[in-house]
Write a protein that holds these residues in place. Structure first.
Motif, PDB file in Angstrom:
ATOM      1  N   VAL A  48       0.843  -1.194   0.000  1.00 53.11           N
ATOM      2  CA  VAL A  48       0.000   0.000   0.000  1.00 53.11           C
ATOM      3  C   VAL A  48       0.880   1.246   0.000  1.00 53.11           C
ATOM      4  CG1 VAL A  48      -1.617   1.361   1.370  1.00 53.11           C
ATOM      5  CG2 VAL A  48      -1.994  -1.092   1.082  1.00 53.11           C
ATOM      6  N   ALA A  49       1.916   1.228   0.857  1.00 55.27           N
ATOM      7  CA  ALA A  49       2.803   2.387   0.942  1.00 55.27           C
ATOM      8  C   ALA A  49       3.496   2.628  -0.394  1.00 55.27           C
ATOM      9  CB  ALA A  49       3.837   2.170   2.050  1.00 55.27           C
ATOM     10  N   LEU A  50       3.961   1.537  -1.033  1.00 58.36           N
ATOM     11  CA  LEU A  50       4.664   1.690  -2.309  1.00 58.36           C
ATOM     12  C   LEU A  50       3.745   2.260  -3.374  1.00 58.36           C
ATOM     13  CD1 LEU A  50       6.953  -1.455  -2.719  1.00 58.36           C
ATOM     14  CD2 LEU A  50       7.639   0.932  -2.685  1.00 58.36           C
ATOM     15  N   VAL A  51       2.527   1.737  -3.422  1.00 61.11           N
ATOM     16  CA  VAL A  51       1.607   2.179  -4.469  1.00 61.11           C
ATOM     17  C   VAL A  51       1.203   3.631  -4.237  1.00 61.11           C
ATOM     18  CG1 VAL A  51      -0.702   1.856  -5.415  1.00 61.11           C
ATOM     19  CG2 VAL A  51       0.773  -0.114  -5.047  1.00 61.11           C
ATOM     20  N   LEU A  52       1.040   4.017  -2.949  1.00 63.06           N
ATOM     21  CA  LEU A  52       0.626   5.380  -2.650  1.00 63.06           C
ATOM     22  C   LEU A  52       1.761   6.376  -2.848  1.00 63.06           C
ATOM     23  CD1 LEU A  52      -1.659   5.083   0.501  1.00 63.06           C
ATOM     24  CD2 LEU A  52      -2.318   5.646  -1.835  1.00 63.06           C
ATOM     25  N   PHE A  53       2.949   6.003  -2.398  1.00 62.31           N
ATOM     26  CA  PHE A  53       4.017   7.002  -2.328  1.00 62.31           C
ATOM     27  C   PHE A  53       5.137   6.788  -3.332  1.00 62.31           C
ATOM     28  CE2 PHE A  53       2.261   6.625   2.042  1.00 62.31           C
ATOM     29  CZ  PHE A  53       1.576   7.833   2.026  1.00 62.31           C
ATOM     30  N   ALA A  54       5.247   5.599  -3.884  1.00 69.59           N
ATOM     31  CA  ALA A  54       6.364   5.337  -4.799  1.00 69.59           C
ATOM     32  C   ALA A  54       5.878   4.446  -5.925  1.00 69.59           C
ATOM     33  CB  ALA A  54       7.527   4.684  -4.054  1.00 69.59           C
ATOM     34  N   ARG A  55       5.258   5.088  -6.927  1.00 69.64           N
ATOM     35  CA  ARG A  55       4.710   4.314  -8.037  1.00 69.64           C
ATOM     36  C   ARG A  55       5.775   3.489  -8.751  1.00 69.64           C
ATOM     37  NH1 ARG A  55      -0.222   6.262 -10.012  1.00 69.64           N
ATOM     38  NH2 ARG A  55      -1.587   6.328  -8.221  1.00 69.64           N
ATOM     39  N   GLY A  56       6.994   3.931  -8.699  1.00 69.60           N
ATOM     40  CA  GLY A  56       8.053   3.231  -9.412  1.00 69.60           C
ATOM     41  C   GLY A  56       8.599   2.030  -8.650  1.00 69.60           C
ATOM     42  N   GLY A  57       7.960   1.650  -7.533  1.00 73.13           N
ATOM     43  CA  GLY A  57       8.422   0.495  -6.773  1.00 73.13           C
ATOM     44  C   GLY A  57       9.792   0.728  -6.179  1.00 73.13           C
ATOM     45  N   VAL A  58      10.432  -0.357  -5.788  1.00 76.09           N
ATOM     46  CA  VAL A  58      11.734  -0.268  -5.141  1.00 76.09           C
ATOM     47  C   VAL A  58      12.760   0.395  -6.058  1.00 76.09           C
ATOM     48  CG1 VAL A  58      13.637  -1.613  -4.215  1.00 76.09           C
ATOM     49  CG2 VAL A  58      11.289  -2.294  -3.719  1.00 76.09           C
ATOM     50  N   ILE A 117      12.311   4.054  -6.232  1.00 77.41           N
ATOM     51  CA  ILE A 117      12.850   4.759  -5.062  1.00 77.41           C
ATOM     52  C   ILE A 117      14.358   4.936  -5.212  1.00 77.41           C
ATOM     53  CG2 ILE A 117      13.290   4.566  -2.579  1.00 77.41           C
ATOM     54  CD1 ILE A 117      10.622   3.082  -2.368  1.00 77.41           C
ATOM     55  N   LEU A 118      15.024   3.887  -5.673  1.00 74.36           N
ATOM     56  CA  LEU A 118      16.484   3.929  -5.762  1.00 74.36           C
ATOM     57  C   LEU A 118      16.975   4.749  -6.950  1.00 74.36           C
ATOM     58  CD1 LEU A 118      17.216   0.181  -4.929  1.00 74.36           C
ATOM     59  CD2 LEU A 118      17.474   2.149  -3.418  1.00 74.36           C
ATOM     60  N   ALA A 119      16.254   4.666  -8.061  1.00 72.22           N
ATOM     61  CA  ALA A 119      16.795   5.238  -9.297  1.00 72.22           C
ATOM     62  C   ALA A 119      16.110   6.528  -9.726  1.00 72.22           C
ATOM     63  CB  ALA A 119      16.698   4.220 -10.433  1.00 72.22           C
ATOM     64  N   GLY A 120      14.977   6.875  -9.100  1.00 73.69           N
ATOM     65  CA  GLY A 120      14.269   8.082  -9.520  1.00 73.69           C
ATOM     66  C   GLY A 120      13.465   7.838 -10.784  1.00 73.69           C
ATOM     67  N   GLN A 121      12.898   8.933 -11.298  1.00 71.11           N
ATOM     68  CA  GLN A 121      12.024   8.820 -12.463  1.00 71.11           C
ATOM     69  C   GLN A 121      12.804   8.394 -13.697  1.00 71.11           C
ATOM     70  OE1 GLN A 121       8.626   9.120 -12.833  1.00 71.11           O
ATOM     71  NE2 GLN A 121       8.832   8.890 -10.622  1.00 71.11           N
ATOM     72  N   PRO A 122      12.178   7.568 -14.540  1.00 69.89           N
ATOM     73  CA  PRO A 122      12.852   7.241 -15.797  1.00 69.89           C
ATOM     74  C   PRO A 122      12.760   8.422 -16.746  1.00 69.89           C
ATOM     75  CG  PRO A 122      10.671   6.265 -15.753  1.00 69.89           C
ATOM     76  CD  PRO A 122      10.858   6.957 -14.437  1.00 69.89           C
ATOM     77  N   ARG A 123      13.630   8.423 -17.756  1.00 66.84           N
ATOM     78  CA  ARG A 123      13.465   9.425 -18.802  1.00 66.84           C
ATOM     79  C   ARG A 123      12.326   8.983 -19.687  1.00 66.84           C
ATOM     80  NH1 ARG A 123      18.642   9.645 -21.705  1.00 66.84           N
ATOM     81  NH2 ARG A 123      18.758   7.515 -21.019  1.00 66.84           N
ATOM     82  N   HIS A 124      12.276   9.446 -20.904  1.00 69.22           N
ATOM     83  CA  HIS A 124      11.109   9.219 -21.738  1.00 69.22           C
ATOM     84  C   HIS A 124      10.582   7.811 -21.650  1.00 69.22           C
ATOM     85  CE1 HIS A 124      11.497  13.092 -23.235  1.00 69.22           C
ATOM     86  NE2 HIS A 124      12.592  12.874 -23.920  1.00 69.22           N
ATOM     87  N   ALA A 125       9.361   7.698 -21.125  1.00 68.90           N
ATOM     88  CA  ALA A 125       8.547   6.480 -21.175  1.00 68.90           C
ATOM     89  C   ALA A 125       9.366   5.211 -21.145  1.00 68.90           C
ATOM     90  CB  ALA A 125       7.686   6.501 -22.420  1.00 68.90           C
TER      91      ALA A 125
END
Lengths: 254, 326
Positions: free
Chosen positions: B305-315, B318-326
């Motif tokens: 629940v915490a991951l889905v609410l606060f960190a859509r990118g999963g583990v 959290i470690l790598a940040g947002q991906p670039r283009h899609a």
């Protein structure tokens, strides 16, 4: 007079009690810009949607590029060469502007099912896509996420995508909507050049743009075409004056 | 090298190091766990093609996982009993060769995905979730009620299937097989995600109307992705059967579908090594928290629940940040 590339024949569409399209017969001929104008809710977009295949008409028929396309879905109509833009910009928001156009380029060369080669390294995709962006003055925004583009840039991006389809006709649904005067002027110039490539069925509220661009204008009110003719004819048509243009005069944006 | 690539390499290295350390310190159980992570990560890598890249929330991937498992089990049982699979129009014998079992598992689960996908992909959203679930349940009940291959009791594989040049009963050897297949699937996913097809698939996920407007059928693109997805998950099923030397209807249950989905969500959708990271996290939690309390699933639920609410990118997100283009 050249053969029309696109023809609607007595197109009729009802939503409940509302008649959105009432016996709409119009055509689009090579080299021209045919503007479809009318008050809000008159059914202009509904006509575009029926031609593009998004909405099924209750009656009537559509011919395009020498054949009846009534049974074709949106994908098939696009492949036949109908390029459409939306009233509210519809792009892939996570893709860069470039990737959005590349999607159209790869559709045209009919090789979508390639799984291994990186698309961004294929010159046959990237170079034409860049050229189309350049034409819409978007080349320096090619790497920006489409979702982060300004409203006006997204409108232009949609036209670049349409251009990339190398269409036989454009269906442009209010391309100037929400644009400032400067961008509108640029877009008028671009659309002016576009008609040589393929004729444009143009739905637009900006009357200055319409009268600057259109070779022919059809006026639609309550789903029915009440007048059709050259800009001069429309300007002097009394019924149109009463129903629509009113006393707004020449700068009468609706 | 991007940050996600660095983290992916780290995860791959850790997954390789774990069984080697297990061997060095004479802890064979660690090797088994690492193998399980590789196989379940492979199953998740398959689902990630549909769920992550395609945005297709399938709650029916247990069908492909289980079918792959049953292909391995059924072929092996016929080979070990010296009974041909069928004799008409030609005689087909069972086999214990992984190199034959895998392609069969891939084709069978691919055909199943083609049928299920062709029907399910006419819907979307909640309906798609429910239809994929319903199809998987059909396969599940079919397996339970078909006595020829063990029915509810499942089917044992007495000797792990063979791979030329390796002793698959050696845990390290079998781990190596699973690990390499995981890396191959991840590499293919990587290529696919950047290819023309990947562009179209991602386009279908972001804006199907846009894709249709440029003349690309979202349905066909999605169906292709769904079939590829089912194939990879099916291959993982065949390996899982070999790991446990046992196949049972539980591989086909909706619970399995849910678990595979949890791996993908935990690790991060559209992250290449997300499913493997998710499977690793899941299994580590199962074996650490599981020792503390039998209610460890409760904690897992809270984490999810915490991951889905606060960190859509999963583990990995959290470690790598947002991906670039899609």
């Amino acid at each position: 007079m050249p053969e029309p590339i696109l023809q609607t024949e007595a197109l009729t569409k009802r939503f409940g009690a509302v008649v959105a399209s009432d016996d709409v017969t119009l055509d689009l001929r090579p080299g021209e810009i045919h503007a479809l104008i009318g008050p809000n809710g008159a059914g202009k977009s509904t006509v575009i949607k029926q031609i593009a295949g998004e909405v099924r008409p209750d009656g009537g028929s559509i011919r395009f590029a020498g054949r009846t396309i009534d049974r074709l879905d949106m994908v098939a109509r696009a492949r036949l060469g109908l390029a459409r833009t939306f009233q509210v910009s519809s792009v892939a928001p996570e893709f860069s502007a470039l990737q959005n156009v590349m999607l159209a380029v790869q559709s045209v060369d009919r090789r979508i099912y390639r799984f291994f080669r990186p698309a961004l390294r294929e010159a046959v995709l990237v170079e034409p896509a860049m050229a189309h962006l350049e034409r819409l003055l978007l080349d320096d925004r090619a790497e920006v996420r489409a979702g982060d583009l300004s409203h006006g840039e997204r409108r232009a991006l949609e036209i670049a995508i349409a251009l990339a389809l190398k269409p036989r006709a454009f269906l442009l649904d209010e391309p100037m909507a929400g644009m400032g005067p400067e961008n509108t002027a640029k877009l008028v110039e671009i659309l002016d050049g576009l008609r040589a490539e393929a004729p444009i069925l143009l739905v637009e509220h900006d009357m200055d743009a319409v009268f600057a661009l259109a070779d022919r204008i059809s006026v639609i009110v309550y789903g029915r075409i009440i007048a059709s003719g050259t800009p001069q004819e429309i300007r002097s048509n009394e019924e149109v004056q009463r129903a629509y243009l009113g006393d707004e005069g020449d700068d009468g944006a609706a | 090298m991007g940050r996600e690539a660095a983290i992916s390499l780290l995860i791959a290295a850790a997954l390789l190091a774990a069984p080697l350390l297990g061997q060095a310190f004479d802890e064979p159980f660690v090797i088994t766990l690492a193998t399980k992570v590789a196989i379940l990560g492979l199953a998740g890598t398959g689902l990630n093609l549909a769920l992550g890249y395609g945005g297709l929330v399938s709650l029916g991937h247990a069908a492909f996982f289980g079918l792959g498992g049953y292909v391995a089990g059924i072929l092996a049982s016929h080979a070990l009993n010296y009974e041909p699979l069928f004799t008409w129009p030609l005689t087909v014998e069972g086999t214990t060769q992984m190199l034959i079992i895998w392609p069969v598992a891939i084709v069978v689960s691919g055909v199943a995905a083609l049928v299920i996908g062709a029907l399910s992909l006419r819907t979307s959203g909640v309906f798609f979730i429910m239809i994929t679930l319903a199809f998987a349940q059909m396969v599940y009940y079919f397996a339970i009620s078909w006595p020829a291959y063990g029915g509810e009791d499942g089917l044992s594989i007495y000797i792990r299937n063979e791979f030329p040049g390796l002793n698959t009963l050696n845990p390290l050897h079998f781990f190596a097989v699973c690990y390499v297949l995981l890396l191959v699937a991840v590499a293919l996913s990587f290529l696919l995600s950047r290819s023309r097809f990947g562009l179209a698939l991602s386009g279908a996920r972001q804006n199907a109307q846009r894709l249709a407007t440029v003349g690309i059928s979202p349905f066909r693109v999605r169906l292709t992705a769904f079939v590829l997805s089912g194939m990879v998950t099916g291959l993982a099923g065949a390996l899982y059967a070999d790991l446990n030397r046992f196949v049972s209807p539980s591989m086909l249950s909706w619970h399995t579908s849910g678990e595979i989905m949890v791996f993908v969500l935990l690790g991060g959708t559209r992250r290449l090594l997300g499913p493997a990271a998710g499977a690793a996290l899941y299994i580590v939690l199962e074996h650490t928290l599981g020792d503390v309390s039998e209610h460890w699933m409760l904690l897992l639920g809270a984490l999810l629940v915490a991951l889905v609410l606060f960190a859509r990118g999963g583990v990995i997100g959290i470690l790598a940040g947002q991906p670039r283009h899609a």
